[in-house]
Design a protein around this motif. Structure first.
Motif, PDB file in Angstrom:
ATOM      1  N   ALA A 121       0.990  -1.319   0.108  1.00  0.00           N
ATOM      2  CA  ALA A 121       0.093   0.173   0.063  1.00  0.00           C
ATOM      3  C   ALA A 121       0.765   1.393  -0.011  1.00  0.00           C
ATOM      4  O   ALA A 121       0.532   2.344  -0.272  1.00  0.00           O
ATOM      5  CB  ALA A 121      -0.799   0.025   1.275  1.00  0.00           C
ATOM      6  N   ALA A 122       2.146   1.273   0.465  1.00  0.00           N
ATOM      7  CA  ALA A 122       3.028   2.410   0.505  1.00  0.00           C
ATOM      8  C   ALA A 122       3.126   3.150  -0.639  1.00  0.00           C
ATOM      9  O   ALA A 122       2.872   4.411  -0.536  1.00  0.00           O
ATOM     10  CB  ALA A 122       4.299   1.967   1.304  1.00  0.00           C
ATOM     11  N   PRO A 123       3.439   2.895  -1.714  1.00  0.00           N
ATOM     12  CA  PRO A 123       3.738   1.345  -2.058  1.00  0.00           C
ATOM     13  C   PRO A 123       5.440   1.383  -1.985  1.00  0.00           C
ATOM     14  O   PRO A 123       5.999   2.486  -1.965  1.00  0.00           O
ATOM     15  CB  PRO A 123       3.656   1.367  -3.581  1.00  0.00           C
ATOM     16  CG  PRO A 123       3.807   2.594  -3.982  1.00  0.00           C
ATOM     17  CD  PRO A 123       3.336   3.770  -2.855  1.00  0.00           C
ATOM     18  N   GLY A 124       6.020   0.231  -1.872  1.00  0.00           N
ATOM     19  CA  GLY A 124       7.497  -0.151  -1.428  1.00  0.00           C
ATOM     20  C   GLY A 124       7.812  -1.450  -2.231  1.00  0.00           C
ATOM     21  O   GLY A 124       6.812  -2.332  -2.333  1.00  0.00           O
ATOM     22  N   ILE A 125       8.875  -1.758  -2.160  1.00  0.00           N
ATOM     23  CA  ILE A 125       9.480  -2.977  -2.207  1.00  0.00           C
ATOM     24  C   ILE A 125      10.237  -3.814  -1.097  1.00  0.00           C
ATOM     25  O   ILE A 125      10.633  -4.855  -1.348  1.00  0.00           O
ATOM     26  CB  ILE A 125      10.634  -2.917  -3.786  1.00  0.00           C
ATOM     27  CG1 ILE A 125      11.643  -2.135  -3.302  1.00  0.00           C
ATOM     28  CG2 ILE A 125       9.826  -2.679  -5.017  1.00  0.00           C
ATOM     29  CD1 ILE A 125      12.697  -2.197  -4.434  1.00  0.00           C
ATOM     30  N   GLY A 126      10.113  -2.859  -0.273  1.00  0.00           N
ATOM     31  CA  GLY A 126      10.716  -3.692   1.059  1.00  0.00           C
ATOM     32  C   GLY A 126      10.245  -3.006   2.163  1.00  0.00           C
ATOM     33  O   GLY A 126      10.125  -1.722   2.237  1.00  0.00           O
ATOM     34  N   ILE A 127      10.230  -3.624   3.396  1.00  0.00           N
ATOM     35  CA  ILE A 127       9.892  -2.989   4.865  1.00  0.00           C
ATOM     36  C   ILE A 127      10.189  -3.803   5.994  1.00  0.00           C
ATOM     37  O   ILE A 127      10.418  -5.168   5.704  1.00  0.00           O
ATOM     38  CB  ILE A 127       8.368  -2.824   4.869  1.00  0.00           C
ATOM     39  CG1 ILE A 127       7.747  -1.884   5.891  1.00  0.00           C
ATOM     40  CG2 ILE A 127       7.703  -4.175   4.847  1.00  0.00           C
ATOM     41  CD1 ILE A 127       6.300  -1.431   5.786  1.00  0.00           C
ATOM     42  N   THR A 128      10.472  -3.112   6.890  1.00  0.00           N
ATOM     43  CA  THR A 128      10.840  -3.937   8.272  1.00  0.00           C
ATOM     44  C   THR A 128       9.864  -3.829   9.449  1.00  0.00           C
ATOM     45  O   THR A 128       9.170  -2.731   9.070  1.00  0.00           O
ATOM     46  CB  THR A 128      12.290  -3.330   8.819  1.00  0.00           C
ATOM     47  OG1 THR A 128      12.070  -1.961   9.247  1.00  0.00           O
ATOM     48  CG2 THR A 128      13.472  -3.519   7.812  1.00  0.00           C
ATOM     49  N   ALA A 129       9.890  -4.542  10.241  1.00  0.00           N
ATOM     50  CA  ALA A 129       8.740  -4.409  11.439  1.00  0.00           C
ATOM     51  C   ALA A 129       9.269  -3.055  12.046  1.00  0.00           C
ATOM     52  O   ALA A 129       7.952  -2.549  12.603  1.00  0.00           O
ATOM     53  CB  ALA A 129       9.059  -5.818  12.189  1.00  0.00           C
ATOM     54  N   PRO A 130      10.118  -2.471  12.124  1.00  0.00           N
ATOM     55  CA  PRO A 130      10.537  -0.922  12.854  1.00  0.00           C
ATOM     56  C   PRO A 130       9.790  -0.028  12.322  1.00  0.00           C
ATOM     57  O   PRO A 130       9.361   0.953  12.883  1.00  0.00           O
ATOM     58  CB  PRO A 130      11.955  -1.037  12.884  1.00  0.00           C
ATOM     59  CG  PRO A 130      12.605  -2.545  13.124  1.00  0.00           C
ATOM     60  CD  PRO A 130      11.668  -3.295  12.180  1.00  0.00           C
ATOM     61  N   HIS A 131       9.690  -0.229  10.930  1.00  0.00           N
ATOM     62  CA  HIS A 131       8.834   0.676   9.988  1.00  0.00           C
ATOM     63  C   HIS A 131       7.395   0.994  10.603  1.00  0.00           C
ATOM     64  O   HIS A 131       6.694   1.903  10.357  1.00  0.00           O
ATOM     65  CB  HIS A 131       8.799   0.525   8.557  1.00  0.00           C
ATOM     66  CG  HIS A 131      10.170   0.686   7.776  1.00  0.00           C
ATOM     67  ND1 HIS A 131      10.913  -0.299   7.298  1.00  0.00           N
ATOM     68  CD2 HIS A 131      10.812   1.840   7.397  1.00  0.00           C
ATOM     69  CE1 HIS A 131      12.033   0.345   6.590  1.00  0.00           C
ATOM     70  NE2 HIS A 131      11.882   1.685   6.924  1.00  0.00           N
ATOM     71  N   GLY A 187       6.885   0.294  13.817  1.00  0.00           N
ATOM     72  CA  GLY A 187       6.744   0.530  15.355  1.00  0.00           C
ATOM     73  C   GLY A 187       7.092  -0.864  16.206  1.00  0.00           C
ATOM     74  O   GLY A 187       7.012  -0.603  17.290  1.00  0.00           O
ATOM     75  N   VAL A 188       7.397  -1.896  15.359  1.00  0.00           N
ATOM     76  CA  VAL A 188       7.700  -3.161  16.056  1.00  0.00           C
ATOM     77  C   VAL A 188       9.075  -3.423  16.111  1.00  0.00           C
ATOM     78  O   VAL A 188       9.515  -3.826  14.872  1.00  0.00           O
ATOM     79  CB  VAL A 188       6.702  -4.390  15.277  1.00  0.00           C
ATOM     80  CG1 VAL A 188       7.131  -5.863  15.970  1.00  0.00           C
ATOM     81  CG2 VAL A 188       5.476  -4.039  15.472  1.00  0.00           C
ATOM     82  N   LEU A 189       9.680  -3.511  17.127  1.00  0.00           N
ATOM     83  CA  LEU A 189      11.132  -3.675  17.249  1.00  0.00           C
ATOM     84  C   LEU A 189      11.527  -5.063  17.116  1.00  0.00           C
ATOM     85  O   LEU A 189      12.377  -5.552  18.366  1.00  0.00           O
ATOM     86  CB  LEU A 189      11.802  -2.852  18.362  1.00  0.00           C
ATOM     87  CG  LEU A 189      11.914  -1.344  18.167  1.00  0.00           C
ATOM     88  CD1 LEU A 189      12.378  -0.586  19.336  1.00  0.00           C
ATOM     89  CD2 LEU A 189      12.531  -0.894  16.747  1.00  0.00           C
ATOM     90  N   GLN A 190      11.462  -5.882  16.209  1.00  0.00           N
ATOM     91  CA  GLN A 190      11.663  -7.003  15.790  1.00  0.00           C
ATOM     92  C   GLN A 190      12.361  -7.339  14.375  1.00  0.00           C
ATOM     93  O   GLN A 190      12.008  -6.682  13.514  1.00  0.00           O
ATOM     94  CB  GLN A 190      10.657  -8.079  15.942  1.00  0.00           C
ATOM     95  CG  GLN A 190      10.006  -7.971  17.274  1.00  0.00           C
ATOM     96  CD  GLN A 190       8.876  -9.094  17.150  1.00  0.00           C
ATOM     97  OE1 GLN A 190       8.572 -10.010  16.259  1.00  0.00           O
ATOM     98  NE2 GLN A 190       7.983  -9.171  18.227  1.00  0.00           N
ATOM     99  N   ARG A 191      13.466  -8.043  14.336  1.00  0.00           N
ATOM    100  CA  ARG A 191      14.317  -8.442  13.151  1.00  0.00           C
ATOM    101  C   ARG A 191      13.599  -9.303  12.124  1.00  0.00           C
ATOM    102  O   ARG A 191      13.838 -10.326  11.972  1.00  0.00           O
ATOM    103  CB  ARG A 191      15.411  -9.178  13.753  1.00  0.00           C
ATOM    104  CG  ARG A 191      16.347  -8.176  14.359  1.00  0.00           C
ATOM    105  CD  ARG A 191      17.872  -8.818  14.525  1.00  0.00           C
ATOM    106  NE  ARG A 191      18.565  -8.725  13.440  1.00  0.00           N
ATOM    107  CZ  ARG A 191      19.299  -7.594  13.168  1.00  0.00           C
ATOM    108  NH1 ARG A 191      19.035  -6.325  13.392  1.00  0.00           N
ATOM    109  NH2 ARG A 191      19.996  -7.498  11.649  1.00  0.00           N
ATOM    110  N   VAL A 192      12.340  -8.488  11.394  1.00  0.00           N
ATOM    111  CA  VAL A 192      11.754  -9.116  10.355  1.00  0.00           C
ATOM    112  C   VAL A 192      11.668  -7.978   9.191  1.00  0.00           C
ATOM    113  O   VAL A 192      11.396  -6.943   9.537  1.00  0.00           O
ATOM    114  CB  VAL A 192      10.396  -9.443  10.980  1.00  0.00           C
ATOM    115  CG1 VAL A 192       9.315 -10.182   9.840  1.00  0.00           C
ATOM    116  CG2 VAL A 192      10.263 -10.383  12.239  1.00  0.00           C
ATOM    117  N   THR A 193      11.927  -8.779   8.019  1.00  0.00           N
ATOM    118  CA  THR A 193      11.896  -7.820   6.677  1.00  0.00           C
ATOM    119  C   THR A 193      11.013  -8.712   5.722  1.00  0.00           C
ATOM    120  O   THR A 193      11.072  -9.945   5.816  1.00  0.00           O
ATOM    121  CB  THR A 193      13.201  -7.310   6.361  1.00  0.00           C
ATOM    122  OG1 THR A 193      12.947  -6.258   5.179  1.00  0.00           O
ATOM    123  CG2 THR A 193      14.038  -8.602   5.898  1.00  0.00           C
TER     124      THR A 193
END
Length: 163
Positions: A41-51, A53-59
């Protein structure tokens, strides 16, 4: 699956390191689904959980919609080539701004799947750029920190004008 609000620059959370994921359960699957929807929806091609507000190592990275999203849990770069190249980068947390960033052309990453399986993979081209960009974010390094001071200041000023 739900769209989540994206944290915008200069939110201090974008400079914080994410925590390792230790529970590979339905809440992780829900987070990955939400990340995928939010990224598209952003649109983007990558996102992380911190984006979001979730401080977990997930992309989540999706270079082509028809190929589908790829999920990397606890990713870490374990090797990179000496050869580098420049590529235009931006962020869902700083929409409308992009700059060229120099990064290694090839990398090897170790990561886990959403079920917890540990894998290693080599990447080059756009996938290598995206992985390095998102791993930086998981380490609390917002992409503009890879720019010279002058380019970083210009990017921030352009973003402030857009906001």
């Amino acid at each position: 699956m739900a769209l989540r609000p994206i944290i915008r620059f200069p939110n201090p959370a974008l400079g914080m390191s994410a925590e390792m994921v230790t529970r590979f359960d339905s809440s992780l699957r829900s987070l990955v689904d939400d990340l995928t929807d939010t990224m598209r929806a952003a649109p983007g091609i990558g996102i992380t959980a911190p984006h979001i507000g979730v401080l977990q190592r997930v992309t989540v990275i999706e270079l082509e919609r028809q190929a589908g999203p790829r999920t990397f849990v606890n990713p870490q770069m374990i090797w990179c080539s000496e050869e580098t190249e420049r590529h235009s980068e931006g962020s869902v947390s700083m929409p409308g701004i992009s700059e060229e960033v120099e990064r290694p052309t090839s990398i090897r990453v170790r990561y886990q799947t959403i079920s917890g399986e540990t894998l290693e993979e080599e990447a080059s081209g756009l996938m290598a750029v995206c992985l390095q960009h998102e791993i930086d974010q998981l380490d609390g390094i917002f992409w503009i920190r890879r720019l010279s001071r002058l380019k970083r200041e210009r990017a921030v000023k352009r973003f402030e004008k857009l906001s």
